[in-house]
Structure formats: C-alpha cells, structure tokens
Design an enzyme around this catalytic site. Structure first.
Site, PDB file in Angstrom:
ATOM      1  N   LYS A  33      38.661  -6.827  43.973  1.00  0.00           N
ATOM      2  CA  LYS A  33      37.379  -6.254  43.527  1.00  0.00           C
ATOM      3  C   LYS A  33      36.231  -7.138  44.012  1.00  0.00           C
ATOM      4  CE  LYS A  33      37.784  -8.605  39.035  1.00  0.00           C
ATOM      5  NZ  LYS A  33      38.166  -8.419  37.623  1.00  0.00           N
ATOM      6  N   TYR A 253      11.187 -29.399  46.835  1.00  0.00           N
ATOM      7  CA  TYR A 253      10.391 -28.755  45.778  1.00  0.00           C
ATOM      8  C   TYR A 253      10.482 -29.529  44.469  1.00  0.00           C
ATOM      9  CZ  TYR A 253       9.882 -24.481  48.560  1.00  0.00           C
ATOM     10  OH  TYR A 253       9.555 -23.572  49.526  1.00  0.00           O
TER      11      TYR A 253
HETATM   12  C1  PLP Z   1      39.317  -9.275  37.487  1.00  0.00           C
HETATM   13  C2  PLP Z   1      40.544  -8.983  36.742  1.00  0.00           C
HETATM   14  C3  PLP Z   1      41.713  -9.717  36.983  1.00  0.00           C
HETATM   15  C4  PLP Z   1      41.765 -10.911  37.886  1.00  0.00           C
HETATM   16  O1  PLP Z   1      41.325 -12.042  37.151  1.00  0.00           O
HETATM   17  P1  PLP Z   1      41.395 -13.512  37.741  1.00  0.00           P
HETATM   18  O2  PLP Z   1      40.996 -14.378  36.611  1.00  0.00           O
HETATM   19  O3  PLP Z   1      40.416 -13.559  38.868  1.00  0.00           O
HETATM   20  O4  PLP Z   1      42.788 -13.712  38.189  1.00  0.00           O
HETATM   21  C5  PLP Z   1      42.866  -9.316  36.323  1.00  0.00           C
HETATM   22  N1  PLP Z   1      42.852  -8.280  35.453  1.00  0.00           N
HETATM   23  C6  PLP Z   1      41.736  -7.584  35.172  1.00  0.00           C
HETATM   24  C7  PLP Z   1      41.784  -6.462  34.198  1.00  0.00           C
HETATM   25  C8  PLP Z   1      40.539  -7.921  35.799  1.00  0.00           C
HETATM   26  O5  PLP Z   1      39.437  -7.227  35.514  1.00  0.00           O
END
Ligand code: PLP
Length: 357
Positions: A33, A253
């Site tokens: 994702k 800055y």
């Molecule tokens: C994003 C997500 C994961 C992956 O989580 P990580 O901590 O990056 O391994 C797993 N399960 C769900 C439901 C998620 O939304």
C-alpha cells in the site's frame, strides 16, 4: 542533474519477504500500500511476483494499478470497499476483500457477482479502529457463508501494540480473538511486521508484512529478528557547496546552529521537499564518503547542511547517504520524532533507481 536519488535494492526486498515467511512459517501477503511505502508499488510487486503468495493494498485504486501492470497474484483490499459500487470491480478483477463492518456484509448479500468472493473477516479485538465487534463476529461469518456469494473466509484481526515487546495488550487481543471466533475453523491472519518479528507465539496461516519488507525495524529498541532485515532504500545525494566558517557563525534558517569552533560546512542537495524530515535535529547521523558525521542547522526545502570539520578529504561532489545500510531510516526517524513508515511514505521528487530487479 540534481544528485538526490533513492536507490531501491529489489534483492534486499526479496530477502526480507523470505525472512517474513521463514520466521512465521506462514503464507505472506506483501503489503505494498501507499506505493509500497514510497518504494514504488509496481516495481516492488513485480520483483516479488514470482514467489509472493499475494499482495495487500489499502484501496481498489492501488489494486487496479497492480492489475493493470500485469500482476496476477491475489491482492487483498485491507479496508475492503469504501462504497458498494466497488464490488463489481472487485468481482471483475478477482480481488480479495476485507469485510470490517455490517454494512459491507449487507452489500455482499445484495451483490450480483460472476464469481464468489474471498473475504477476510476482520474482528476488532481491541484496536478500536475498524473491525466487527466480537458479539457480531460469528453472525457476520454465518451470514456471509449463507449468502452464497463467498467461497472462503479468512479470520483476521490487527494488533495495536505489537511493537512494544513487554506490553500485555497483544496477548489480551489474541485472547479476545479466540473468544470471538469461538471454535470457528478457518485460516487466520493476525500479524503485521512487529507481530511477525516479535510475537512468534501468535498463530497464523497468513502474515501481512509491510515495513519489514522494506528493511526497517518497527521497534524502537534493538530486536534480534529485526537485525536480520536488509534496508531496501538508500536515500543519497552529494555535497554541492562547502563553507569554512570561524567560530560563532550561524548556519541556515533561524540560526539554529552556531559554530562553536572553526567549522567546515557541507551543503547537501536534499531537503524536506524530498521527504527528508524537517524536524531532524542537529546531530542526526549522516554518512559522507563512507564516514559518519552529523546534520547541523535546520533542514530547508531543497538543501541541508552537514559537519565536515572532521572529514578533511570530503568536499564538493562527495557522496552523502541520508539513510540506507549505514544510516538506518529508523534512527533518523527516531531523533526526528517520526517513524520509518512516515519517512518512506513522504519520499517525493527524488528519482527512484532500481537494482536487483
Ligand atoms: C498496513 C497494514 C499492515 C502492514 O503493517 P506493517 O506494520 O507495515 O507490517 C498489516 N495489516 C494491515 C491491516 C495493515 O493495514
């Protein structure tokens, strides 16, 4: 050309995927994702396609991107559908679908589908974000089975505090999961990266590794299994200007850094517009020509400054690693009040160059 770039090592990605499988002894959905946490979803999915059991994404837009790129493996929508109309695309592209709410169950009961769905039925076991209430879980399961629209249901939940090694909450969530499931026999999926790495006692047929695929630890402290991960991304650039300053001169800055002694300052083509955290403080580790030094002064949009006083051989054109194998993204994140997830997701403007494809 501006020298800022992100090198993506797809061989390291495959190493980390295999590690998730090895540690868990389970099938693994590679979580890609948010554009594979900034690493490029299509390229990462292609690199894993031959061996991955499947992929997981946040929404149908992300799933279609993978399908249009030719990824034929299963793809799970981690939040299912956001509106009922998506069901026809889910059907058409044979996507797997989380069901986390009663309205989604009802939509599936009403749906006209060419093929039965693969559903991952999500229980809210205590994170209190999405998921069915324990009291409605078995009923939702029975309704989906009775609907004739579903061919398989995986039982799923998600942990809120698996990244805290001594926290009792994960065991409590697991107990609640078993209570809600109440004897239902089906495949189980409970573990994200911290739960894969740190909670071997949590059962799973399917695991859902995200951050660990990209080689960053989800833990704040050193952790045995996490030490086996290989960083996938190297964020690098070059020194584009050098300043020799006497003691007492401000840099950048807000004059957030004032030289305490004669100081050699290197200016790096990298800034918060590339995704480098603006809140990285003076002292944040940076590697220049293979030697560790520190960030000094405020990070600006396109540039940041580093201390070259102890690195007399470094100068114009020297290679700078902002994070990668030597400077861990998780360390940069920690001193910046962030997490490696956010650092990776914030990556922008810099071209990504792939190797090991
Ligand atoms: C994003 C997500 C994961 C992956 O989580 P990580 O901590 O990056 O391994 C797993 N399960 C769900 C439901 C998620 O939304």
């Amino acid at each position: 050309m501006r020298p800022a770039r992100a090198l993506i090592d797809l061989e390291a990605l495959r190493h980390n995927y295999r590690l998730a499988r090895e540690i868990s002894g389970a099938k693994a959905l590679a979580v890609v994702k948010a554009d594979a946490y900034g690493h490029g979803a299509t390229r990462c999915a292609e690199a894993l396609a031959a061996e991955a059991d499947g992929f997981a994404v946040a929404c149908i837009e992300e799933a279609l991107e993978l399908r249009y790129a030719g990824i034929r493996k299963p793809i799970l929508l981690l939040e299912g559908f956001f509106e009922e109309a998506e069901l026809s695309l889910i059907d058409q592209h044979q996507l797997w679908c989380v069901v986390h709410a009663a309205w989604q169950v009802e939509a599936i009961e009403r749906a006209r589908l060419a093929r039965p769905l693969q559903v991952w039925l999500k229980l809210d076991s205590g994170m209190h974000r999405v998921g069915l209430h324990p009291a409605e879980y078995r009923d939702a399961h029975a309704r989906l089975l009775a609907s004739g629209k579903v061919e398989k249901i995986v039982l799923m939940s998600h942990f809120a505090r698996a990244d805290e090694p001594d926290c009792p909450r994960s065991a409590e969530q697991l107990a609640l999961f078993h209570e809600a499931r109440n004897g239902l026999q089906a495949e189980i999926s409970l573990r994200n990266s911290p739960a894969i790495l740190g909670w071997p006692e949590i059962p799973s047929d399917w695991v859902r590794p995200g951050i660990m695929l990209y080689g960053a630890t989800p833990f704040e402290q050193a952790q045995e299994q996490a030490a086996r991960l290989k960083p996938v991304m190297t964020l690098e650039s070059k020194i584009i200007s050098v300043r020799e300053l006497p003691a007492g001169e401000p840099v950048g800055y807000g004059a957030r850094f004032v030289s305490e002694r004669p100081t050699r300052v290197g200016v790096v083509a990298m800034g918060y517009a590339d995704g480098y955290p603006r809140h990285a403080p003076t002292g944040t580790p940076v590697m220049v020509d293979g030697q560790l030094t520190r960030l000094i002064g405020r990070v600006s949009m396109d540039m940041l400054t580093v201390d070259l006083t102890e690195l007399p051989q470094a100068g114009l054109g020297s290679r700078v690693e902002l994070w990668g194998r030597n400077v861990l993204a998780s360390d940069v994140a920690q001193v910046s009040g962030s997490i490696p997830y956010q650092l990776f997701c914030n990556l922008k403007r810099v071209p990504r160059l792939y190797s090991g494809g």
